[in-house]
Scaffold this active site. Structure first.
Site, PDB file in Angstrom:
ATOM      1  N   ASN A   1       0.917  -1.285   0.177  1.00  0.00           N
ATOM      2  CA  ASN A   1       0.026   0.022  -0.059  1.00  0.00           C
ATOM      3  C   ASN A   1       1.118   1.286  -0.108  1.00  0.00           C
ATOM      4  OD1 ASN A   1      -1.634   2.078   0.424  1.00  0.00           O
ATOM      5  ND2 ASN A   1      -2.180   1.286   2.586  1.00  0.00           N
ATOM      6  N   TRP A   2       0.971   1.635  -1.234  1.00  0.00           N
ATOM      7  CA  TRP A   2       1.993   2.888  -1.309  1.00  0.00           C
ATOM      8  C   TRP A   2       1.579   4.184  -0.756  1.00  0.00           C
ATOM      9  CZ3 TRP A   2       3.975   2.966  -7.127  1.00  0.00           C
ATOM     10  CH2 TRP A   2       4.751   1.864  -7.238  1.00  0.00           C
ATOM     11  N   LYS A   3       0.070   4.330  -0.428  1.00  0.00           N
ATOM     12  CA  LYS A   3      -0.523   5.267   0.207  1.00  0.00           C
ATOM     13  C   LYS A   3      -0.267   6.556  -0.760  1.00  0.00           C
ATOM     14  CE  LYS A   3       0.061   3.470   4.779  1.00  0.00           C
ATOM     15  NZ  LYS A   3      -0.134   3.534   6.467  1.00  0.00           N
TER      16      LYS A   3
ATOM     17  N   HIS B   1      -9.347   1.153   4.599  1.00  0.00           N
ATOM     18  CA  HIS B   1      -8.356   1.420   5.253  1.00  0.00           C
ATOM     19  C   HIS B   1      -8.706   2.338   6.605  1.00  0.00           C
ATOM     20  CE1 HIS B   1      -4.138   2.588   6.522  1.00  0.00           C
ATOM     21  NE2 HIS B   1      -3.810   1.610   5.645  1.00  0.00           N
TER      22      HIS B   1
ATOM     23  N   GLU C   1      -6.928   4.651   7.721  1.00  0.00           N
ATOM     24  CA  GLU C   1      -6.825   6.188   7.415  1.00  0.00           C
ATOM     25  C   GLU C   1      -7.944   6.844   6.553  1.00  0.00           C
ATOM     26  OE1 GLU C   1      -3.016   5.682   5.487  1.00  0.00           O
ATOM     27  OE2 GLU C   1      -2.254   5.079   7.382  1.00  0.00           O
TER      28      GLU C   1
ATOM     29  N   GLU D   1      -5.812  -5.229  10.277  1.00  0.00           N
ATOM     30  CA  GLU D   1      -4.812  -4.249  10.608  1.00  0.00           C
ATOM     31  C   GLU D   1      -4.955  -3.465  11.705  1.00  0.00           C
ATOM     32  OE1 GLU D   1      -2.670  -2.808   6.582  1.00  0.00           O
ATOM     33  OE2 GLU D   1      -4.446  -1.723   6.813  1.00  0.00           O
TER      34      GLU D   1
ATOM     35  N   GLY E   1       2.021   2.113  10.780  1.00  0.00           N
ATOM     36  CA  GLY E   1       3.056   3.071  10.588  1.00  0.00           C
ATOM     37  C   GLY E   1       3.501   3.737  11.958  1.00  0.00           C
TER      38      GLY E   1
ATOM     39  N   SER F   1       3.029  -2.511  10.392  1.00  0.00           N
ATOM     40  CA  SER F   1       4.436  -2.478  10.824  1.00  0.00           C
ATOM     41  C   SER F   1       5.085  -3.873  10.466  1.00  0.00           C
ATOM     42  CB  SER F   1       4.554  -1.870  12.265  1.00  0.00           C
ATOM     43  OG  SER F   1       4.302  -0.482  12.377  1.00  0.00           O
TER      44      SER F   1
ATOM     45  N   GLY G   1       2.567  -1.161   4.567  1.00  0.00           N
ATOM     46  CA  GLY G   1       2.763   0.261   4.008  1.00  0.00           C
ATOM     47  C   GLY G   1       3.930   0.532   3.697  1.00  0.00           C
ATOM     48  N   GLY G   2       4.605   1.208   4.760  1.00  0.00           N
ATOM     49  CA  GLY G   2       5.937   1.830   4.643  1.00  0.00           C
ATOM     50  C   GLY G   2       6.965   0.898   3.889  1.00  0.00           C
TER      51      GLY G   2
HETATM   52  C1  PEP Z   1      -1.016  -0.042   6.137  1.00  0.00           C
HETATM   53  O1  PEP Z   1      -1.160   1.384   5.955  1.00  0.00           O
HETATM   54  O2  PEP Z   1      -1.720  -0.857   5.508  1.00  0.00           O
HETATM   55  C2  PEP Z   1       0.060  -0.426   6.829  1.00  0.00           C
HETATM   56  C3  PEP Z   1       0.174  -1.581   7.173  1.00  0.00           C
HETATM   57  O3  PEP Z   1       1.238   0.393   7.092  1.00  0.00           O
HETATM   58  P1  PEP Z   1       2.654   0.296   7.536  1.00  0.00           P
HETATM   59  O4  PEP Z   1       3.143  -1.105   7.090  1.00  0.00           O
HETATM   60  O5  PEP Z   1       3.418   1.154   7.314  1.00  0.00           O
HETATM   61  O6  PEP Z   1       2.467   0.063   9.180  1.00  0.00           O
END
Ligand code: PEP
Length: 249
Positions: A9-11, A94, A96, A166, A172, A212, A233-234
């Protein structure tokens, strides 16, 4: 057998050129390798059509879609538009989107229906915030999210959904759910699905973990019987960080 999936997930990261380069780099890193999971990247809308032309072995998805079919909804992007780019997936719900854009279970229900109507695979996100976990309410919260947005679906359509658990407190933050916490919740989710649709449908549903997830914890998380991959994500923003997660299966 249900699929193992690692989805990035590049956001809201990477301009078009950077995104194209990252997608191509990933495709090159995967070339000639046998991996034990499907690999998907979920990019900003503006990248989809260009990246779709470049990738063949990597799945492609959006991070959101409109809850309306078409019309006077300035700034929105419909599920049909996403499908027309060649993308196959869409992240829906998601945390967010839920937290910053007021997306309720009822709105997400509409998005899921439109995604399915346009032959997109929804990656449907669920998860509790920290206060809910501290109060021991995580199962109830997750069950309600599933029930209110997905349990109107037929068994056939539910079978087209990928779920992503999640925990919001892990997204994050660098704090990952422990392997036991992930397995416990994923088993609960599968049981909830089985009670509604039966154990065959539940057994075929891919349930990803997100929050994470990185090269050092992916192996342990994915070794759990009910964890079928990750939403990343990251660590999906660099091939060097993403590939070890893909290879953790
Ligand atoms: C996400 O936003 O779906 C996610 C899992 O982010 P991260 O891996 O950065 O915690």
């Amino acid at each position: 057998m249900r699929k193992n999936i690692v989805a990035g997930n590049w956001k809201m990261n990477n301009n078009l050129q950077e995104g194209l380069n990252l997608a191509k780099e990933l495709q090159q890193a995967l070339a000639g390798k046998t991996v034990n999971c499907d690999v998907v990247i979920c990019t900003p809308f503006i990248h989809l059509a260009s990246i779709a032309k470049e990738i063949t072995t990597v799945g492609l998805g959006a991070q959101n879609c409109a809850d309306k079919v078409s019309g006077a909804y300035t700034g929105e992007v419909s599920a049909a538009m996403i499908a027309s780019t060649g993308a196959q997936y869409v992240i829906i719900g998601h945390s967010e989107r839920r937290a910053y854009y007021g997306e309720t279970n009822a709105i997400l229900k509409e998005k899921v229906l439109l995604a399915l109507a346009n032959h997109l695979t929804p990656i449907f996100c669920i998860g509790e915030v920290l206060a809910e976990r501290e109060a021991g309410k995580q199962n109830k919260v997750v069950e309600t999210q599933i029930r209110e947005s997905l349990f109107h679906l037929s068994a056939k359509d539910f079978g087209k959904i990928v779920l992503a658990y999640e925990p919001v407190w892990a997204i994050g933050t660098g704090v990952t759910a422990t392997s036991d916490q992930a397995q416990e919740m994923h088993a609960f989710i599968r049981k909830t699905i089985a009670e509604k649709y039966g154990s065959a449908v539940a057994g075929e549903t891919s349930i990803l973990y997100g929050g994470s997830c990185n090269a050092s914890n992916a192996k342990e998380l994915f070794a759990n019987p009910d964890v079928d991959g990750g939403l990343i994500g990251g660590a999906s923003l660099s091939v060097d960080k993403f590939m070890p997660i893909v290879e953790a299966f």
